[in-house]
Design an enzyme around this catalytic site. Sequence first.
Site, PDB file in Angstrom:
ATOM      1  N   ALA A 308      93.567 -73.381  53.418  1.00  0.00           N
ATOM      2  CA  ALA A 308      93.226 -74.592  54.138  1.00  0.00           C
ATOM      3  C   ALA A 308      93.959 -74.421  55.399  1.00  0.00           C
ATOM      4  O   ALA A 308      93.318 -75.476  56.352  1.00  0.00           O
ATOM      5  CB  ALA A 308      92.707 -75.350  53.300  1.00  0.00           C
ATOM      6  N   GLU A 332      95.009 -75.726  49.185  1.00  0.00           N
ATOM      7  CA  GLU A 332      95.948 -75.540  50.084  1.00  0.00           C
ATOM      8  C   GLU A 332      97.342 -75.723  49.922  1.00  0.00           C
ATOM      9  O   GLU A 332      97.258 -76.628  48.578  1.00  0.00           O
ATOM     10  CB  GLU A 332      95.806 -76.693  51.174  1.00  0.00           C
ATOM     11  CG  GLU A 332      97.780 -76.110  52.168  1.00  0.00           C
ATOM     12  CD  GLU A 332      97.730 -74.918  52.876  1.00  0.00           C
ATOM     13  OE1 GLU A 332      99.199 -74.273  52.664  1.00  0.00           O
ATOM     14  OE2 GLU A 332      96.979 -74.677  53.346  1.00  0.00           O
ATOM     15  N   CYS A 431      96.202 -64.085  61.482  1.00  0.00           N
ATOM     16  CA  CYS A 431      96.077 -64.465  62.160  1.00  0.00           C
ATOM     17  C   CYS A 431      97.675 -62.987  63.727  1.00  0.00           C
ATOM     18  O   CYS A 431      98.545 -63.140  63.829  1.00  0.00           O
ATOM     19  CB  CYS A 431      96.940 -65.260  63.044  1.00  0.00           C
ATOM     20  SG  CYS A 431      96.953 -65.888  65.066  1.00  0.00           S
TER      21      CYS A 431
END
Length: 503
Positions: A308, A332, A431
Amino acid sequence: MSDDRFSADDRRNPEGRQRGAARAEGRTERSTQAPGERRRGTDPARTVAFDVLRAVAESDSYANLVLPPLLRERAIRGRDAGFATELAYGTLRLRGRYDAIIEQAAGRALDRIDPPVLDLLRLGSHQLLGMRVPPHAAVSETVGLARQRAGAGAAQFVNAVLRAVGRSTLDEWLTVIGDGADPSEDDPIARLAVVESHPEWVVRGLRESLVGNGRSADELEALLVADNAAPRVTLVARPGLVDDDELGGTPGVVAPTAHILDGGDPAAVGAIRDGRAGVQDEGSQLVALALAAAPMDGPDERWLDLCAGPGGKAALLAALVDERGGRLVANEVQPHRTRLVEQALRALPADAIEDVRTGDGRRVGTDEPGAYDRVMVDAPCTGLGALRRRPESRWRRHPTDLAALSGLQRELLGSALAAVRPGGVVAYVTCSPHLAETQLVVKDALRAAAKAGIGVEPIDARAVVTGIAPQPVDLPGNRTDVQLWPHVHGTDAMHLTLLRRTS
């Protein structure tokens, strides 16, 4: 710092030969500037840009984390803050191009230039070749900064090299360094790498990714150019928390929650300060919206963000699940990033957040099998899709990073597939467009899931994205996953695969 470090005695540099001869004969070298014109320092904007480059080089800092607090600490605002931002970010993005130019202008290998002085030359080169700074100001201000931070000998060297840089236009320099790359006729990758300031291995990986995602290799140069352009600031309107009118800007192209600003400081927006909105790339918004919109069977009440941090996608997911009366678990692995997630979620209703916790995402599938309806896996990656925003990343990553990261990515995706219930949906997001981090990871994870007796089928992410986007989205029609591109969509190069667990 010894002046010998700055002697330019290479045969390619006549000015350097003159200075070397003067020292050899015991003569004092005279500056071409009158004493009253010699700057002893420079303005705060250039100084802070230099300090950012040194922090990036010396402590592996990220420019986007170093620059804002420095600007606040030194009370640099408005146009000066914009100048400092462009100078620091632009220099980092185009470092490879400027290094090739500096090497030619200085007549020496880069490893014979002290790192702080090399950063000064990079800053001066960007002002001369990449910004609308008058040449005399670019040289004199950088020389003043060199005198202040590196000494008189360094300042003389910086003055000589920047004057050599300024004698040619950018186009002339690009021809020189492009020819110096000496690519073969059939392989222009080496030339593109130096001219467009990307490591060669990255350029080759991006070319393979374009082709592997159904696009033309001819788009490669446009992609590299887009990587070198400063992205516009994009805000996310978190559903149910903020009205569109409060954010302003122009509507997004691929994400209905996006607002694109023409300028200004997003921190000045009240909704940003209190967490009802955030700064978030439009592609990052789209993948979270796609997970929420993906078709599924059965209950839709408990969602998980497996990786997260720093919390942008978690905040958007929490707002979306809250509208359905559900709740989000945000996991996380790093404690400091868990705190960032908590900060990002501060405006969300308490009953929308079941838990924000620190833990290894690779264990969730074992510890909580079949416990979630929707799972986001925004996996750690090389970040090659966000080079516009993380300009230093291209110089820090190495091909060896791919093996370690892809192994972690496979484990995280496998954990997510075990943690989602039959009928539920997993979004695998990176990404990075690199095939080793996207398509190959998904193939390996599906193979491992099948061996573990977990049935999985792909969802047509292209159809989901097309149904969400407010405008038509250019996507190849022969794939079920989605790869966004900065030169096509104006977003980071986000990858999205949607998977439904069947058994």
